[in-house]
Design a protein around this motif. Structure first.
Motif, short mmCIF file in Angstrom:
data_model
loop_
_atom_site.label_atom_id
_atom_site.label_comp_id
_atom_site.label_asym_id
_atom_site.label_seq_id
_atom_site.Cartn_x
_atom_site.Cartn_y
_atom_site.Cartn_z
N ILE A 1 0.87 -1.17 0.00
CA ILE A 1 0.00 0.00 0.00
C ILE A 1 0.91 1.22 0.00
O ILE A 1 1.72 1.39 0.90
N GLU A 2 0.78 2.06 -1.02
CA GLU A 2 1.56 3.29 -1.10
C GLU A 2 0.64 4.44 -1.47
O GLU A 2 -0.26 4.28 -2.29
N ALA A 3 0.89 5.60 -0.86
CA ALA A 3 0.13 6.81 -1.19
C ALA A 3 1.09 7.98 -1.28
O ALA A 3 2.08 8.04 -0.56
N ASN A 4 0.79 8.91 -2.18
CA ASN A 4 1.67 10.03 -2.43
C ASN A 4 0.82 11.25 -2.76
O ASN A 4 -0.12 11.16 -3.55
N LEU A 5 1.14 12.38 -2.17
CA LEU A 5 0.48 13.64 -2.47
C LEU A 5 1.56 14.69 -2.62
O LEU A 5 2.38 14.87 -1.72
N GLU A 6 1.61 15.38 -3.78
CA GLU A 6 2.63 16.37 -4.05
C GLU A 6 2.00 17.68 -4.49
O GLU A 6 0.99 17.69 -5.21
N TYR A 7 2.62 18.79 -4.07
CA TYR A 7 2.27 20.12 -4.58
C TYR A 7 3.45 20.56 -5.42
O TYR A 7 4.56 20.75 -4.91
#
Length: 102
Positions: free
Chosen positions: A73-79
């Motif tokens: 399970i991997e999650a990524n949030l980038e601005y």
């Protein structure tokens, strides 16, 4: 499976997100997966703060060897934003690999 979503916002800035989930189950009476079918986390294409293929549920210390798992399970949030001609990013990532079928 992997899902990616890019949300453009003002001044060519972007909010980019990614979720990757996978489960591998040994079949045919086997109790283990072939090595190439295991999941790995960590490294430049995964969670950048970890050495490649070293992230696991018990990764409190620096591992010398790869940490395979049967579930990921991997999650990524980038601005993503521009800084006077250069691209910049602020990231929030999380992810783990698990031995699920022991």
């Amino acid at each position: 499976s992997e899902f990616r979503y890019y949300l453009p916002i003002k001044n060519k800035d972007i909010i980019a997100s990614r979720i990757a989930v996978g489960v591998a189950n040994p079949t045919g009476g086997s109790t283990a997966l072939p090595y190439e079918k295991y999941f790995f986390s960590g490294g430049s294409y995964s969670n950048r703060g970890w050495l490649p293929r070293r992230l696991s549920p018990s990764a409190d210390t620096l591992y010398k060897f790869e940490q395979p798992g049967e579930m990921q399970i991997e999650a990524n949030l980038e601005y993503r934003f521009k800084i006077s001609g250069f691209s910049g990013k602020k990231r929030k990532k999380s992810g783990k690999t698990f031995l699920a079928f022991n």
